[in-house]
Design a protein around this motif. Structure first.
Motif, PDB file in Angstrom:
ATOM      1  N   CYS A   9       7.860   0.929 -51.531  1.00  0.00           N
ATOM      2  CA  CYS A   9       8.403   1.010 -52.882  1.00  0.00           C
ATOM      3  C   CYS A   9       7.274   0.817 -53.887  1.00  0.00           C
ATOM      4  O   CYS A   9       6.189   0.368 -53.547  1.00  0.00           O
ATOM      5  CB  CYS A   9       9.499  -0.028 -53.097  1.00  0.00           C
ATOM      6  N   ARG A  10       7.562   1.160 -55.096  1.00  0.00           N
ATOM      7  CA  ARG A  10       6.573   1.024 -56.164  1.00  0.00           C
ATOM      8  C   ARG A  10       6.716  -0.339 -56.814  1.00  0.00           C
ATOM      9  O   ARG A  10       7.822  -0.752 -57.169  1.00  0.00           O
ATOM     10  CB  ARG A  10       6.776   2.128 -57.196  1.00  0.00           C
ATOM     11  N   ASP A  11       5.614  -1.030 -56.968  1.00  0.00           N
ATOM     12  CA  ASP A  11       5.577  -2.304 -57.689  1.00  0.00           C
ATOM     13  C   ASP A  11       5.135  -1.987 -59.118  1.00  0.00           C
ATOM     14  O   ASP A  11       3.962  -1.684 -59.364  1.00  0.00           O
ATOM     15  CB  ASP A  11       4.598  -3.259 -57.015  1.00  0.00           C
ATOM     16  N   VAL A  12       6.076  -2.021 -60.042  1.00  0.00           N
ATOM     17  CA  VAL A  12       5.799  -1.640 -61.428  1.00  0.00           C
ATOM     18  C   VAL A  12       4.790  -2.589 -62.060  1.00  0.00           C
ATOM     19  O   VAL A  12       3.920  -2.169 -62.830  1.00  0.00           O
ATOM     20  CB  VAL A  12       7.113  -1.600 -62.258  1.00  0.00           C
ATOM     21  N   GLY A  13       4.862  -3.869 -61.711  1.00  0.00           N
ATOM     22  CA  GLY A  13       3.967  -4.865 -62.300  1.00  0.00           C
ATOM     23  C   GLY A  13       2.500  -4.622 -61.989  1.00  0.00           C
ATOM     24  O   GLY A  13       1.637  -4.814 -62.839  1.00  0.00           O
ATOM     25  N   THR A  14       2.204  -4.182 -60.776  1.00  0.00           N
ATOM     26  CA  THR A  14       0.808  -3.941 -60.386  1.00  0.00           C
ATOM     27  C   THR A  14       0.472  -2.461 -60.339  1.00  0.00           C
ATOM     28  O   THR A  14      -0.654  -2.102 -60.010  1.00  0.00           O
ATOM     29  CB  THR A  14       0.523  -4.567 -59.006  1.00  0.00           C
ATOM     30  N   ASN A  15       1.464  -1.616 -60.642  1.00  0.00           N
ATOM     31  CA  ASN A  15       1.282  -0.166 -60.591  1.00  0.00           C
ATOM     32  C   ASN A  15       0.702   0.291 -59.250  1.00  0.00           C
ATOM     33  O   ASN A  15      -0.259   1.051 -59.185  1.00  0.00           O
ATOM     34  CB  ASN A  15       0.412   0.318 -61.747  1.00  0.00           C
ATOM     35  N   SER A  16       1.294  -0.237 -58.168  1.00  0.00           N
ATOM     36  CA  SER A  16       0.849   0.114 -56.821  1.00  0.00           C
ATOM     37  C   SER A  16       2.057   0.166 -55.895  1.00  0.00           C
ATOM     38  O   SER A  16       3.181  -0.130 -56.297  1.00  0.00           O
ATOM     39  CB  SER A  16      -0.175  -0.905 -56.313  1.00  0.00           C
ATOM     40  N   SER A  17       1.813   0.523 -54.660  1.00  0.00           N
ATOM     41  CA  SER A  17       2.874   0.581 -53.659  1.00  0.00           C
ATOM     42  C   SER A  17       2.937  -0.731 -52.886  1.00  0.00           C
ATOM     43  O   SER A  17       1.918  -1.401 -52.688  1.00  0.00           O
ATOM     44  CB  SER A  17       2.621   1.726 -52.678  1.00  0.00           C
ATOM     45  N   ARG A  18       4.117  -1.079 -52.458  1.00  0.00           N
ATOM     46  CA  ARG A  18       4.325  -2.259 -51.608  1.00  0.00           C
ATOM     47  C   ARG A  18       5.108  -1.835 -50.386  1.00  0.00           C
ATOM     48  O   ARG A  18       5.869  -0.875 -50.433  1.00  0.00           O
ATOM     49  CB  ARG A  18       5.133  -3.318 -52.361  1.00  0.00           C
ATOM     50  N   THR A  19       4.917  -2.556 -49.316  1.00  0.00           N
ATOM     51  CA  THR A  19       5.703  -2.300 -48.106  1.00  0.00           C
ATOM     52  C   THR A  19       6.583  -3.506 -47.812  1.00  0.00           C
ATOM     53  O   THR A  19       6.228  -4.643 -48.124  1.00  0.00           O
ATOM     54  CB  THR A  19       4.801  -2.022 -46.885  1.00  0.00           C
TER      55      THR A  19
END
Length: 134
Positions: free
Chosen positions: A116-126
């Motif tokens: 999913c996308r982590d809006v706070g860090t502007n990166s992907s998370r698993t």
């Protein structure tokens, strides 16, 4: 049965005299159907034929893992279940990563990995969920 098992498939060389100069033709005949070119089969029939060829090759030359991207997209629920059960039965022989949008695969998996996308860090998370414990 509405969904019988079986069928036939044939591989033929484009150039039998010099096989490395040409390609191969793959024909499949689903159970209880007449012979047709692959182009005339439904998407589900083509998928089942391709998976049958893949798993037949694997039985001859095993690979340690497979990555399959939405192989279930053209399959009905009965055939999705057959593919799930086959992979589950053979899970001791190989590992399989299946990218799918169908719940049936999720319910029968050993674990789920979500991206999913982590809006706070502007990166992907698993996210990982072990299904055997549930």
């Amino acid at each position: 049965s509405k969904h019988p098992l079986g069928g036939n498939a044939y591989l033929s060389l484009d150039d039998a005299e010099e096989p490395y100069r040409g390609g191969m033709k793959f024909n499949a005949m689903p159970p209880m159907k007449r012979f047709r070119d692959m182009e005339q089969l439904s998407g589900g029939e083509k998928t089942v034929a391709a998976l049958a060829l893949l798993f037949a090759i694997h039985s001859f030359r095993p690979a340690p893992f497979f990555v399959m991207d939405e192989v279930d997209a053209a399959l009905d629920n009965v055939n999705v279940l057959k593919v799930c059960n086959y992979i589950r039965q053979r899970s001791g022989d190989f590992q399989c990563i299946v990218i799918s949008l169908k719940d049936m695969f999720y319910e029968r998996s050993h674990s789920l990995i979500g991206i999913c996308r982590d809006v706070g860090t502007n990166s992907s998370r698993t996210m990982t969920l072990g299904m055997l414990l549930l």
